[in-house]
Structures are given as C-alpha cells and as structure tokens.
Design a protein around this motif. Structure first.
Motif, PDB file in Angstrom:
ATOM      1  N   VAL A  69      14.649  -6.697   1.881  1.00 24.99           N
ATOM      2  CA  VAL A  69      13.362  -7.245   2.307  1.00 24.99           C
ATOM      3  C   VAL A  69      12.326  -7.114   1.193  1.00 24.99           C
ATOM      4  O   VAL A  69      11.571  -8.048   0.909  1.00 24.99           O
ATOM      5  N   ALA A  70      12.322  -5.945   0.529  1.00 22.52           N
ATOM      6  CA  ALA A  70      11.329  -5.740  -0.531  1.00 22.52           C
ATOM      7  C   ALA A  70      11.589  -6.648  -1.719  1.00 22.52           C
ATOM      8  O   ALA A  70      10.642  -7.147  -2.338  1.00 22.52           O
ATOM      9  N   VAL A  71      12.882  -6.886  -2.052  1.00 22.75           N
ATOM     10  CA  VAL A  71      13.182  -7.761  -3.192  1.00 22.75           C
ATOM     11  C   VAL A  71      12.710  -9.177  -2.908  1.00 22.75           C
ATOM     12  O   VAL A  71      12.173  -9.850  -3.789  1.00 22.75           O
ATOM     13  N   PHE A  72      12.858  -9.653  -1.652  1.00 26.14           N
ATOM     14  CA  PHE A  72      12.396 -11.009  -1.365  1.00 26.14           C
ATOM     15  C   PHE A  72      10.886 -11.114  -1.419  1.00 26.14           C
ATOM     16  O   PHE A  72      10.351 -12.201  -1.567  1.00 26.14           O
ATOM     17  N   ARG A  73      10.180  -9.988  -1.297  1.00 25.20           N
ATOM     18  CA  ARG A  73       8.725 -10.054  -1.421  1.00 25.20           C
ATOM     19  C   ARG A  73       8.233  -9.762  -2.828  1.00 25.20           C
ATOM     20  O   ARG A  73       7.041  -9.901  -3.087  1.00 25.20           O
ATOM     21  N   THR A  74       9.125  -9.315  -3.744  1.00 26.43           N
ATOM     22  CA  THR A  74       8.674  -9.101  -5.134  1.00 26.43           C
ATOM     23  C   THR A  74       9.425 -10.062  -6.051  1.00 26.43           C
ATOM     24  O   THR A  74       9.313 -11.263  -5.865  1.00 26.43           O
ATOM     25  N   SER A  75      10.194  -9.572  -7.021  1.00 25.30           N
ATOM     26  CA  SER A  75      10.908 -10.477  -7.912  1.00 25.30           C
ATOM     27  C   SER A  75      12.379 -10.119  -7.919  1.00 25.30           C
ATOM     28  O   SER A  75      12.751  -8.967  -7.721  1.00 25.30           O
ATOM     29  N   ARG A  76      13.222 -11.159  -8.162  1.00 24.13           N
ATOM     30  CA  ARG A  76      14.647 -10.945  -7.959  1.00 24.13           C
ATOM     31  C   ARG A  76      15.370 -10.524  -9.216  1.00 24.13           C
ATOM     32  O   ARG A  76      16.449  -9.965  -9.155  1.00 24.13           O
ATOM     33  N   ASP A  77      14.842 -10.770 -10.405  1.00 20.28           N
ATOM     34  CA  ASP A  77      15.600 -10.379 -11.596  1.00 20.28           C
ATOM     35  C   ASP A  77      14.947  -9.225 -12.334  1.00 20.28           C
ATOM     36  O   ASP A  77      13.758  -8.980 -12.238  1.00 20.28           O
ATOM     37  N   ASP A  78      15.795  -8.530 -13.086  1.00 23.02           N
ATOM     38  CA  ASP A  78      15.416  -7.257 -13.695  1.00 23.02           C
ATOM     39  C   ASP A  78      15.345  -7.431 -15.208  1.00 23.02           C
ATOM     40  O   ASP A  78      16.135  -6.870 -15.937  1.00 23.02           O
ATOM     41  N   VAL A  79      14.416  -8.288 -15.686  1.00 24.78           N
ATOM     42  CA  VAL A  79      14.259  -8.480 -17.132  1.00 24.78           C
ATOM     43  C   VAL A  79      12.796  -8.342 -17.496  1.00 24.78           C
ATOM     44  O   VAL A  79      11.912  -8.514 -16.654  1.00 24.78           O
ATOM     45  N   GLU A  80      12.539  -8.017 -18.764  1.00 21.77           N
ATOM     46  CA  GLU A  80      11.157  -7.821 -19.197  1.00 21.77           C
ATOM     47  C   GLU A  80      10.498  -9.129 -19.564  1.00 21.77           C
ATOM     48  O   GLU A  80      11.146 -10.047 -19.987  1.00 21.77           O
TER      49      GLU A  80
ATOM     50  N   ARG B  99       2.990  -4.108  -2.233  1.00 16.28           N
ATOM     51  CA  ARG B  99       1.533  -4.296  -2.287  1.00 16.28           C
ATOM     52  C   ARG B  99       1.086  -4.564  -3.728  1.00 16.28           C
ATOM     53  O   ARG B  99       0.241  -5.431  -3.978  1.00 16.28           O
ATOM     54  N   LEU B 100       1.685  -3.820  -4.675  1.00 16.18           N
ATOM     55  CA  LEU B 100       1.331  -3.987  -6.087  1.00 16.18           C
ATOM     56  C   LEU B 100       1.640  -5.399  -6.557  1.00 16.18           C
ATOM     57  O   LEU B 100       0.809  -6.065  -7.180  1.00 16.18           O
ATOM     58  N   SER B 101       2.861  -5.884  -6.230  1.00 16.41           N
ATOM     59  CA  SER B 101       3.228  -7.214  -6.730  1.00 16.41           C
ATOM     60  C   SER B 101       2.373  -8.282  -6.071  1.00 16.41           C
ATOM     61  O   SER B 101       2.022  -9.278  -6.706  1.00 16.41           O
TER      62      SER B 101
ATOM     63  N   ALA C  82       1.916   4.155   5.216  1.00 13.98           N
ATOM     64  CA  ALA C  82       2.332   2.753   5.171  1.00 13.98           C
ATOM     65  C   ALA C  82       1.358   1.889   5.960  1.00 13.98           C
ATOM     66  O   ALA C  82       0.988   0.782   5.527  1.00 13.98           O
ATOM     67  N   LEU C  83       0.916   2.409   7.120  1.00 13.38           N
ATOM     68  CA  LEU C  83      -0.053   1.648   7.917  1.00 13.38           C
ATOM     69  C   LEU C  83      -1.365   1.493   7.168  1.00 13.38           C
ATOM     70  O   LEU C  83      -2.011   0.447   7.237  1.00 13.38           O
ATOM     71  N   ALA C  84      -1.771   2.530   6.425  1.00 13.66           N
ATOM     72  CA  ALA C  84      -3.028   2.448   5.694  1.00 13.66           C
ATOM     73  C   ALA C  84      -2.933   1.429   4.568  1.00 13.66           C
ATOM     74  O   ALA C  84      -3.927   0.809   4.200  1.00 13.66           O
ATOM     75  N   ILE C  85      -1.715   1.229   3.997  1.00 15.05           N
ATOM     76  CA  ILE C  85      -1.586   0.300   2.867  1.00 15.05           C
ATOM     77  C   ILE C  85      -1.435  -1.140   3.354  1.00 15.05           C
ATOM     78  O   ILE C  85      -2.140  -2.039   2.904  1.00 15.05           O
ATOM     79  N   LEU C  86      -0.487  -1.379   4.262  1.00 14.12           N
ATOM     80  CA  LEU C  86      -0.221  -2.772   4.666  1.00 14.12           C
ATOM     81  C   LEU C  86      -0.710  -3.104   6.070  1.00 14.12           C
ATOM     82  O   LEU C  86      -0.916  -4.265   6.386  1.00 14.12           O
ATOM     83  N   GLY C  87      -0.844  -2.135   6.955  1.00 17.08           N
ATOM     84  CA  GLY C  87      -1.299  -2.426   8.310  1.00 17.08           C
ATOM     85  C   GLY C  87      -0.163  -2.857   9.213  1.00 17.08           C
ATOM     86  O   GLY C  87       0.935  -3.174   8.757  1.00 17.08           O
ATOM     87  N   ARG C  88      -0.436  -2.841  10.537  1.00 15.47           N
ATOM     88  CA  ARG C  88       0.585  -3.252  11.507  1.00 15.47           C
ATOM     89  C   ARG C  88       0.969  -4.714  11.303  1.00 15.47           C
ATOM     90  O   ARG C  88       0.175  -5.501  10.791  1.00 15.47           O
TER      91      ARG C  88
END
Lengths: 80, 109, 236
Positions: A69-80, B99-101, C82-88
C-alpha cells in the motif's frame, strides 16, 4: 547443526541480499515476504512454534500488505 | 576458534543479516527500502535472541506430563512482544514516508 | 570518499560483532548462563503459580505483565501518532472503486472461508494459555481477516462494516482492562497488576483468559486501523 538448518541459513542470506539489491520495489516486497516465511521455518526448527506462527502472520502477511500500500502511494523504483 | 564458529553458525548468520539490513538503511535511496532494511535488522536480532535461548534436545516450553527438559521461555516471550511492537513502528514509519512524499509532490506543483 | 564510507563502516561493524560472537559459549549447551539462571524457576514453578501450561503465555501474562501493559501503550501510541499525521480515513460513496474486480470464484470462496478464519482466530486467542497460540497471534489473524476483506470486497465496504466509531472502543480496551485490574489488586493490598490478589486460582485463570481476549481484540483492531489510515482515500 542439521543440514536443514544450514540450508535455511543459506536461503535467508540469499533472499535478504536479493531484497536489498532489487531495483523494483514490488518484487523486493514479494521477496521480503518469502524471507519471512523462511525465517518462520527457521524459528520452528529452533524450538519456538509460537513465534513461527506470529512471524508467518505478521512479517509475511500484514507488513507486506502495508508495504505494498505504501509503495503505491510513493514511488515504485529504487534509483537515484 | 573454528570449532566455536561451526557450532555458532546461527549467530554468524544473524550478524550477516544485520549487516545486509544496515547496508539497505545506509546506502539505498528509496525510503521504503530503508524501512525494509530496518525490518531485516529486526528479524536478525530476533534470530540471535532465539539462538541464545535454545537448548540441546530441549522440548517446546509447553508443559506435558513426563517431560523434564524444556527450552528457556524467557527469550521467546521477549521476542513475541517485540514482534508486535515492530508492526506498530513499521506502520508509523510507513505513514511518515507516505506523508513526506505527498508533501514533496505538493511542493513540485 | 562518500562511497567508501559505507563498506568501511560495515566491515568494522562485522569484525566487531564476530569478535564478540567467538567469545560466546557454544549454542544449546545446557550449562549456558541463559539455561541456568532464571529458566529453572519458570519451568518448575510456572504452572503452579500462574495456571498456564504454556510457559511463554505464563511469562507474558503473569511474571512480566507490566511489560505487556507497556507494549499495549506503545501500540496505542503508534496509532495516536499515525492519527495525528494522516487522520482517520474518510470515504465518500463511489470515491474508491476497485481497479480490478476480483473474479466471482475468489468472492464466493472468501464468503465461505471468512467465518472459519474468524473462528480460528478466536480459537488461537482462547487456547493461548494451554497450547501454541495467544492473544498477539490471534489478534494478528483477526487483523489479517479484516485486511483480506478490505482487499477483496473494496475499501468502502470494509469501512462501512467496521466504522471508526466502533473501532475506538476496541483500540482502548486493553489498556482500560489492564488499568482496572492493576488498581483492583492495589486496593486489595497486593502489588500493582498482581493477578492472584484474591488467592483463588480459578479467579486468576479467569482474569488471564480476559487478558488474552482483550489483548487479542485490541491488537487486531489497532493493526487494522493502521492499515485503514495508510490506505486512506484522498478527497478529489
């Protein structure tokens, strides 16, 4: 030290290096899930079945889904 | 020295895994890859702790009639707690990375 | 220069750790300090003092129960941060359609299997004192059931089934239970969180079962909440 334990150690080291060096994040998360499974078998061999149960569910189940889930919300490849 | 190395193979394996995880944290650019590295370091430390707790021909620490030789349950209890705390910390660090990205994306627009 | 720094640091760390490991006694030796100092007390006295035949549960829920309470507070703190950063999560109708519809086979299989998963989770939680299992493992199975439901039937449906208002109670439940038992034992004149404050072993077993259930439900729902927050759908 049985043969199975030695094989599992080799497997763990190869899998962890593959996880770290892979450029595609999704592939490395799948490899990480496999790493968790092998680690669970290892702990079962060392006499800790409770921890093996927790490891299978947590490390290769829940944490891998969170990573995907986190990868789909950030970036998928690991390059500079 | 060689004899101790062959019987302590699990300790050496956990050291190698720790170094691999440390390399991911120190040298890989992607934030999520760094968090995976922290997780690998965590599991290697757990492997070390469980290795300390084992005993030759010891039974699993669940009391059964007629068995006397049990493994020490204390390291297993400590590791079990640390596993569940690990989920919380991993999820929190993933949320921070997301959140950062997102704030970086907003700045670019 | 900067590229050389990481391999150098790794080699130094590796040499340091290896020197420490070569000094350690061989693994699995019955005379090692870990097998001599505290373990015999847990193994010989544990079942009588705590009523759990699973010694790991005996340590988690009786000897080191203060640590377990601290751990529940840590998980709760992670959720609060986590709730403080992104919320429900806030989901509106039709905002998060599934990108790929799962095949009907998967849906029907999950409809059949999910009750069995939940029964397995409850079995693992309740049998924690006597066999392989316990509150944390069962809670993790419960969380994975919720996550599977959200992945297959859509995030909207999962949030509708278990909205934030219902989850709040479970998230704080374990800490509340620990605090109530702790102060009960203090008022009975024993130490904080001494489960055997009445001197009746049956009552102690009952309290231990309650602890298992509250830990399981609380950790499961907290992990599911963290997943919901991470997967939260943005507006617009």
């Amino acid at each position: 030290m049985t043969i199975l334990t030695t094989l599992l150690i080799l497997c763990l080291i190869i899998l962890s290096i593959a996880v770290v060096l892979n450029r595609d994040m999704l592939a490395s998360i799948v490899l990480f899930s496999a790493y968790g499974l092998v680690m669970a078998v290892m702990w079962q061999q060392l006499g800790a079945p409770m921890l093996a149960l927790a490891e299978v569910i947590i490390e290769s189940g829940i944490i891998s889904v969170l990573f995907v889930v986190a990868v789909f919300r950030t970036s998928r490849d690991d390059v500079e | 020295m060689l004899n101790s190395a062959s019987s302590n193979l699990i300790y050496i394996a956990s050291i190698i895994l720790f170094l691999v995880g440390f390399y991911a944290v120190a040298a890989r650019p992607n934030l999520i890859k760094k968090i995976i590295g922290i997780n690998i370091m965590e599991t290697s430390v757990f492997l070390f702790l469980i290795g300390i707790g084992t005993k030759k021909n010891g039974a699993v620490p669940i009391i059964v009639e007629g068995v006397k030789n049990y493994i020490n349950p204390l390291p297993q209890a400590v590791v079990l707690m640390a596993l569940v705390v690990g989920v919380g910390t991993t999820a929190l660090s993933l949320i921070l990375a997301v959140r950062l990205s997102e704030s970086e994306k907003e700045e670019r627009q | 220069m900067k590229k050389m720094f990481t391999p150098l640091l790794l080699t130094l760390l590796g040499i340091f750790f290896l020197l420490a490991v070569f000094k350690m006694p061989p693994m699995g030796n019955p005379d090692n300090p870990t097998n001599v100092v505290a373990a015999p007390r847990y193994i010989t006295q544990g079942p009588q003092e705590t009523g759990c035949s699973n010694l790991v549960s005996a340590i988690i829920l009786n000897y080191r129960i203060y640590d377990t309470m601290g751990e529940m507070v840590v998980i709760f703190g992670a959720l609060a941060a986590a709730l403080a950063i992104l919320g429900r999560e806030h989901v509106k109708e039709g905002l998060s359609p599934l990108k790929v519809e799962p095949s009907p086979l998967v849906r029907i299989m999950m409809v059949i299997y999910i009750p069995f998963f939940i029964i397995f989770a409850l079995y693992v939680i309740i049998n924690g004192g006597f066999s392989v299992g316990g509150g944390f493992q069962g809670g993790a199975i419960l969380a994975s059931v919720i996550i599977i439901y959200a992945l297959i039937f859509g995030f909207d449906n999962a949030v509708k089934r278990l909205p934030a208002k219902k989850r709040v109670f479970f998230e704080g439940m374990a800490i509340l239970y620990f605090t109530v038992i702790g102060f009960m034992s203090v008022f009975m004149g024993k130490n904080f969180l001494d489960l055997n404050f009445l001197g009746i072993s049956m009552f102690q077993k009952f309290l231990t079962l309650g602890l298992e259930i509250s830990i399981g439900l609380a950790s499961g729902v907290t992990i599911a909440s963290l997943f919901y927050i991470l997967k939260k759908v943005e507006r617009g």
